[in-house]
Design a protein around this motif. Structure first.
Motif, short mmCIF file in Angstrom:
data_model
loop_
_atom_site.label_atom_id
_atom_site.label_comp_id
_atom_site.label_asym_id
_atom_site.label_seq_id
_atom_site.Cartn_x
_atom_site.Cartn_y
_atom_site.Cartn_z
N MET A 1 0.85 -1.19 0.00
CA MET A 1 0.00 0.00 0.00
C MET A 1 0.89 1.25 0.00
SD MET A 1 -3.22 0.58 2.39
CE MET A 1 -4.10 2.10 2.41
N PRO A 2 0.61 2.24 -0.85
CA PRO A 2 1.46 3.43 -0.91
C PRO A 2 1.28 4.31 0.32
CG PRO A 2 -0.41 3.66 -2.37
CD PRO A 2 -0.45 2.26 -1.84
N LYS A 3 2.25 5.17 0.53
CA LYS A 3 2.16 6.12 1.63
C LYS A 3 1.00 7.07 1.39
CE LYS A 3 7.02 6.60 2.88
NZ LYS A 3 8.11 7.57 2.95
N LEU A 4 0.35 7.50 2.48
CA LEU A 4 -0.73 8.47 2.38
C LEU A 4 -0.16 9.88 2.42
CD1 LEU A 4 -3.36 6.96 4.83
CD2 LEU A 4 -3.49 7.02 2.35
N LYS A 5 -0.71 10.74 1.59
CA LYS A 5 -0.29 12.14 1.62
C LYS A 5 -1.04 12.85 2.75
CE LYS A 5 1.07 13.18 -3.10
NZ LYS A 5 0.80 14.06 -4.25
N THR A 6 -0.35 13.81 3.36
CA THR A 6 -0.97 14.63 4.38
C THR A 6 -1.92 15.62 3.74
OG1 THR A 6 1.00 14.48 5.76
CG2 THR A 6 -0.49 16.31 6.20
N LYS A 7 -3.12 15.77 4.29
CA LYS A 7 -4.04 16.80 3.84
C LYS A 7 -3.54 18.13 4.41
CE LYS A 7 -7.17 14.03 1.96
NZ LYS A 7 -6.26 12.92 1.66
N LYS A 8 -3.04 19.00 3.52
CA LYS A 8 -2.39 20.23 3.97
C LYS A 8 -3.35 21.16 4.70
CE LYS A 8 1.77 19.46 2.76
NZ LYS A 8 2.80 19.36 3.82
N SER A 9 -4.62 21.14 4.30
CA SER A 9 -5.58 22.00 5.00
C SER A 9 -5.73 21.56 6.46
CB SER A 9 -6.93 21.97 4.30
OG SER A 9 -7.43 20.65 4.24
N ALA A 10 -5.69 20.26 6.69
CA ALA A 10 -5.79 19.75 8.07
C ALA A 10 -4.50 20.02 8.83
CB ALA A 10 -6.09 18.26 8.04
N ALA A 11 -3.36 19.91 8.15
CA ALA A 11 -2.08 20.13 8.81
C ALA A 11 -1.97 21.55 9.35
CB ALA A 11 -0.94 19.84 7.84
N LYS A 12 -2.62 22.50 8.66
CA LYS A 12 -2.58 23.89 9.12
C LYS A 12 -3.54 24.14 10.27
CE LYS A 12 -1.46 25.26 4.45
NZ LYS A 12 -2.00 25.74 3.17
N ARG A 13 -4.55 23.29 10.42
CA ARG A 13 -5.57 23.52 11.45
C ARG A 13 -5.35 22.75 12.73
NH1 ARG A 13 -8.23 24.00 6.55
NH2 ARG A 13 -9.80 25.63 6.46
N PHE A 14 -4.65 21.64 12.67
CA PHE A 14 -4.49 20.76 13.84
C PHE A 14 -3.02 20.52 14.13
CE2 PHE A 14 -8.35 19.36 11.56
CZ PHE A 14 -9.31 19.67 12.51
N ARG A 15 -2.72 20.27 15.41
CA ARG A 15 -1.39 19.81 15.77
C ARG A 15 -1.52 18.75 16.85
NH1 ARG A 15 0.43 22.33 20.36
NH2 ARG A 15 -0.79 24.15 20.98
N ILE A 16 -0.53 17.89 16.92
CA ILE A 16 -0.53 16.77 17.84
C ILE A 16 0.21 17.18 19.10
CG2 ILE A 16 0.02 14.31 18.06
CD1 ILE A 16 -1.83 15.00 15.71
N THR A 17 -0.29 16.76 20.25
CA THR A 17 0.40 17.06 21.51
C THR A 17 1.68 16.23 21.60
OG1 THR A 17 -0.89 15.38 22.64
CG2 THR A 17 -1.72 17.64 22.75
N GLY A 18 2.52 16.56 22.55
CA GLY A 18 3.81 15.88 22.70
C GLY A 18 3.68 14.39 22.91
N SER A 19 2.65 13.97 23.63
CA SER A 19 2.46 12.54 23.88
C SER A 19 1.93 11.83 22.64
CB SER A 19 1.47 12.34 25.03
OG SER A 19 0.19 12.80 24.65
N GLY A 20 1.34 12.59 21.71
CA GLY A 20 0.78 12.00 20.49
C GLY A 20 -0.61 11.43 20.69
N LYS A 21 -1.18 11.60 21.88
CA LYS A 21 -2.49 11.02 22.18
C LYS A 21 -3.64 11.97 21.92
CE LYS A 21 -0.67 7.83 25.59
NZ LYS A 21 -0.61 7.44 26.99
N LYS A 22 -3.34 13.28 21.89
CA LYS A 22 -4.41 14.26 21.71
C LYS A 22 -4.12 15.16 20.52
CE LYS A 22 -4.98 14.39 26.69
NZ LYS A 22 -4.50 15.14 27.86
N ILE A 23 -5.18 15.76 19.99
CA ILE A 23 -5.07 16.68 18.87
C ILE A 23 -5.64 18.02 19.29
CG2 ILE A 23 -5.67 17.09 16.46
CD1 ILE A 23 -6.07 14.06 16.21
N VAL A 24 -4.90 19.09 19.01
CA VAL A 24 -5.29 20.43 19.43
C VAL A 24 -5.81 21.19 18.22
CG1 VAL A 24 -4.46 22.54 20.52
CG2 VAL A 24 -3.49 20.36 21.19
N ARG A 25 -6.83 22.01 18.46
CA ARG A 25 -7.43 22.84 17.40
C ARG A 25 -7.66 24.25 17.93
NH1 ARG A 25 -12.72 23.99 18.59
NH2 ARG A 25 -13.69 22.63 20.12
N ARG A 26 -7.91 25.17 17.02
CA ARG A 26 -8.32 26.52 17.39
C ARG A 26 -9.83 26.58 17.50
NH1 ARG A 26 -7.04 30.98 13.58
NH2 ARG A 26 -8.27 32.18 15.04
#
Length: 66
Positions: A1-26
């Motif tokens: 299976m090929p690698k998935l591309k990151t959805k750039k619109s989502a990458a600008k809106r969300f970030r992952i916390t240091g633990s990687g367990k939670k997602i932060v939004r505005r």
């Protein structure tokens, strides 16, 4: 299976916390028409929020590195 591309619109809106367990939004409603909103409301909207657990799966699919 090929690698998935990151959805750039989502990458600008969300970030992952240091633990990687939670997602932060505005929070919404802080871009314009701020004149009639109270300073308390504007201050609350400035703080980041966590993505709700019901939406977390969809966001993680858009961010393959998550």
């Amino acid at each position: 299976m090929p690698k998935l591309k990151t959805k750039k619109s989502a990458a600008k809106r969300f970030r992952i916390t240091g633990s990687g367990k939670k997602i932060v939004r505005r929070k919404a409603n802080k871009n314009h028409l701020l004149e009639h909103k109270t300073s308390k409301q504007r201050r609350r909207l400035s703080n980041p929020a966590l993505v709700h657990e019901t939406n977390e799966k969809e966001v993680r699919l858009m961010l393959p590195y998550a």
